[in-house]
Design an enzyme around this catalytic site. Structure first.
Site, PDB file in Angstrom:
ATOM      1  N   ARG A 154       0.956  -1.202  -0.057  1.00 47.26           N
ATOM      2  CA  ARG A 154      -0.062   0.053  -0.121  1.00 47.26           C
ATOM      3  C   ARG A 154       0.938   1.355  -0.155  1.00 47.26           C
ATOM      4  O   ARG A 154       0.502   2.170   0.694  1.00 47.26           O
ATOM      5  CB  ARG A 154      -0.967  -0.050   1.320  1.00 47.26           C
ATOM      6  N   SER A 202     -10.816  -0.557   3.473  1.00 47.41           N
ATOM      7  CA  SER A 202      -9.889  -0.745   4.863  1.00 47.41           C
ATOM      8  C   SER A 202      -9.308   0.526   5.327  1.00 47.41           C
ATOM      9  O   SER A 202      -8.624   1.504   4.831  1.00 47.41           O
ATOM     10  CB  SER A 202      -8.660  -1.495   4.129  1.00 47.41           C
ATOM     11  N   GLU A 272      -4.448   3.375   6.095  1.00 50.79           N
ATOM     12  CA  GLU A 272      -4.634   3.080   4.716  1.00 50.79           C
ATOM     13  C   GLU A 272      -5.429   3.995   3.803  1.00 50.79           C
ATOM     14  O   GLU A 272      -5.044   4.150   2.791  1.00 50.79           O
ATOM     15  CB  GLU A 272      -5.205   1.529   4.587  1.00 50.79           C
TER      16      GLU A 272
END
Length: 276
Positions: A154, A202, A272
């Site tokens: 990520r 998320s 995130e």
């Protein structure tokens, strides 16, 4: 260049925050003219949350190129995930099926965040990324060997390095791609809130060798709410807006979660979701 004032619901899937002015450049030249303003670029808003800031945003929706060449597919940053999934089913190739079910996602946003799910990520598929460099305003290509070095979990050098314009992916033939896409959609729906719920996906990155959702659940935060935002009862790492939630409520929920996880497990949770 078009400029619009858009609501949080129009800009993001969670619908939190204040309305924001958005620039819609219609050419790379117009996009380049915005570089000196150092404004954030927003994609489809599926993993994004608006703060109460009044800083304008940039959309790259005009970058809609879709080009097949020598077993590779080049996509503009503004191309939607849903478009590519339909193309996969028509042309019978494997690419983004593991991301099926993420609403409003765009190629630019997925590349800039190295989006992933079910143990896979965009990095694995990328052949190259073409971007507009912030410092020089030049169009630069990041080749596969460089992608391998600078893309992580990520994490990518974007948007700090520049604005993603195009991405090229290597394709694999898949005759049963429709069934594969359906399988991933069903898997996503069995583990995560449905796409029509106001959520930002998320919330936290998974810590090394651990799961943010498992930690939040173990801390008793599944279903926990602050005002009109809460952690999903289905998957604790998904923040949900009941409707009309303010950014202050989202911020407080995040602060409570990070504090509790730090106290219980000595782990610092990293966001995130992107906050604009």
């Amino acid at each position: 260049m078009k400029v619009k004032l858009l609501t949080p619901e129009e800009l993001t899937t969670i619908g939190v925050g204040a309305p924001r002015k958005v620039y819609f450049p219609e050419s790379i030249g117009e996009l380049r003219s915005l570089l000196k303003e150092n404004l954030p670029v927003i994609g489809g808003g599926s993993n994004s949350v608006l703060s109460d800031s009044k800083t304008p945003l940039i959309s790259t929706a005009f970058l809609k190129e879709i080009r097949f060449e020598n077993g590779k597919l080049t996509l503009g940053a503004g191309v939607k995930l849903s478009q590519v999934l339909k193309l996969q089913q028509r042309e019978k190739f494997s690419l983004f099926e593991f991301l099926a079910g993420i609403p409003r996602a765009t190629v630019g946003g997925m590349v800039a965040q190295n989006a992933g799910a079910f143990g896979r990520e965009i990095k694995e598929l990328l052949e190259s990324v073409v971007y507009l460099e912030k410092e020089s305003g030049e169009i630069v290509e990041l080749e596969k060997k460089e992608v391998e070095k600078v893309f992580g979990y990520r994490k990518t050098p974007f948007p700090e390095l520049g604005i993603v314009l195009f991405a090229t992916f290597k394709l694999k033939t898949c005759r049963n791609i429709k069934k594969t896409i359906e399988k991933f959609v069903k898997l996503r729906l069995s583990k995560q809130p449905p796409f029509f719920i106001k959520t930002a996906g998320s919330t936290f990155k998974n810590p090394p060798e651990n799961s943010a959702g498992r930690l939040l659940d173990a801390a008793g935060l599944k279903g926990f709410s602050v005002g009109r935002v809460y952690f999903s009862e289905l998957h604790a790492n998904f923040t949900v807006n009941r409707g009309g939630a303010e950014f202050s409520e989202f911020s407080e929920l995040i602060a409570v979660a990070r504090d509790r996880i730090k106290k219980l497990f000595q782990i610092e949770l990293e966001l995130e979701v992107k906050i604009f």
